[in-house]
Enzyme design. Sequence first.
Site, PDB file in Angstrom:
ATOM      1  N   PHE A 141      -0.530  -6.688  -0.321  1.00  0.00           N
ATOM      2  CA  PHE A 141      -1.355  -6.422   0.854  1.00  0.00           C
ATOM      3  C   PHE A 141      -1.616  -4.924   0.906  1.00  0.00           C
ATOM      4  O   PHE A 141      -0.699  -4.131   1.118  1.00  0.00           O
ATOM      5  CB  PHE A 141      -0.701  -6.876   2.154  1.00  0.00           C
ATOM      6  CG  PHE A 141      -1.624  -6.656   3.335  1.00  0.00           C
ATOM      7  CD1 PHE A 141      -2.635  -7.550   3.615  1.00  0.00           C
ATOM      8  CD2 PHE A 141      -1.502  -5.527   4.124  1.00  0.00           C
ATOM      9  CE1 PHE A 141      -3.506  -7.335   4.674  1.00  0.00           C
ATOM     10  CE2 PHE A 141      -2.363  -5.299   5.181  1.00  0.00           C
ATOM     11  CZ  PHE A 141      -3.368  -6.207   5.457  1.00  0.00           C
ATOM     12  N   ASP A 226       1.896   2.391  -2.969  1.00  0.00           N
ATOM     13  CA  ASP A 226       1.428   2.177  -1.605  1.00  0.00           C
ATOM     14  C   ASP A 226       2.651   2.167  -0.694  1.00  0.00           C
ATOM     15  O   ASP A 226       3.347   1.164  -0.574  1.00  0.00           O
ATOM     16  CB  ASP A 226       0.661   0.856  -1.522  1.00  0.00           C
ATOM     17  CG  ASP A 226       0.138   0.571  -0.107  1.00  0.00           C
ATOM     18  OD1 ASP A 226       0.633   1.203   0.841  1.00  0.00           O
ATOM     19  OD2 ASP A 226      -0.745  -0.291   0.036  1.00  0.00           O
ATOM     20  N   LYS A 255      -0.010   4.655   8.548  1.00  0.00           N
ATOM     21  CA  LYS A 255       0.789   4.119   9.647  1.00  0.00           C
ATOM     22  C   LYS A 255       1.665   5.172  10.327  1.00  0.00           C
ATOM     23  O   LYS A 255       1.214   5.862  11.215  1.00  0.00           O
ATOM     24  CB  LYS A 255       1.587   2.907   9.174  1.00  0.00           C
ATOM     25  CG  LYS A 255       0.679   1.726   8.790  1.00  0.00           C
ATOM     26  CD  LYS A 255       1.404   0.420   8.771  1.00  0.00           C
ATOM     27  CE  LYS A 255       0.511  -0.713   8.278  1.00  0.00           C
ATOM     28  NZ  LYS A 255      -0.605  -1.016   9.183  1.00  0.00           N
TER      29      LYS A 255
END
Length: 402
Positions: A141, A226, A255
């Site tokens: 994801f 990531d 984030k």
Amino acid sequence: MTTSAELIETSELRSAHNYHPLPVVLHEAHGAWVTDVEGRRYLDFLSGYSSLNFGHGNEKILAAAQEQLRQLTLTSRAFYHDQFARFCAGLGDLTGKDMILPMNTGAEAVETAIKVARKWGYLVKGVERDKANIVVMEDNFHGRTTTIISFSTDPDARADYGPYTPGFTVVKYGSADAVRSAIDDNTVAVLVEPIQGEAGVLVPPDGYLTQVREICTEQNVLMIADEIQSGLGRTGETFACDHEGVVPDMYVLGKALGGGVVPVSAVAANRDVLGVVRPGQHGSTFGGNPLACAVGNAVVEILRTGEFQARAAELGVIMHARLRELVGHGVVTVRGRGLWAGVDVDPSLAGGRQVSEALMARGVLAKDTHGSTIRLAPPIVISEEDLHWALDRLAETIGSLR
């Protein structure tokens, strides 16, 4: 509209249904606790998918944001501003990289990494034009843009959005041999989550990241990590790659970099990689804006001491010990690292949504993924007492289903 029921009804009527939220309407928050519009309090055990690593309303981050709001919020990158150099230097020092390319969302940062890897492949490695490929992992994801969902293996994320962007080879997550076999002369990068969050907090086998790093070096391929969810303290280290002493060629961050206040993301790499991008070839109006950089600077300062990393590691030991006690008593498997866990509830008892709603009724907010898996990621500021309280509520919830 003042009640939860009224607000939920209007939201469902007037917004696209691209999310399926739990039936709670939040109004305010502090630390690890949130309060709904009726005044009910809940312990946040999701942290905005790690966006709130440092808690709701972190005083240092809010102070930096409020001061910058009074000074300057946006210039676009048409001009320099006084927060930009500090942000790039500070984040560069934290990552050990020469250069930073700031963006806004995590998906933008992943797209940036893909573009940079391809450009590096053509200009530096000498790959034939328009032939570059990137090795990616099953169950990944990385966001929801058209290009990113083109290499997703999740039907919900991918179905009905074609035609899809070519140039990606999907291999089994956790298999270094699969990565090696997929690399050819046109491979420019391997894109990997050190821990797969959306897939259920999947931790790869020990040594996997080390092997991927070695393969990338041997094959002259960029390793892109990531760390949007796994990075910035969540796993008990600054980056999840640190658990194996691995340094990727590119970090993709987001984030928690925005401190739960504004969207902030970035790609960090050395000059021989990010230096391929020239003026006018990539950008974003809001990427690297003064407010974002001021918040990012506060986040970097918070992480520089190592206090939050150590706290996540210490509380993580407690959390995982408590979670393991549930295995065989309504829980099938527990995975994770630091203050991050995936809990597989016995699907014969309940689905993940049912468990999340039952947990919410007991005052704890978490979220399901992929059937009967519950993701747990409390803010790192959570007290040990509150951590135990939430885990007690989880044990009660699982017990009530048996």
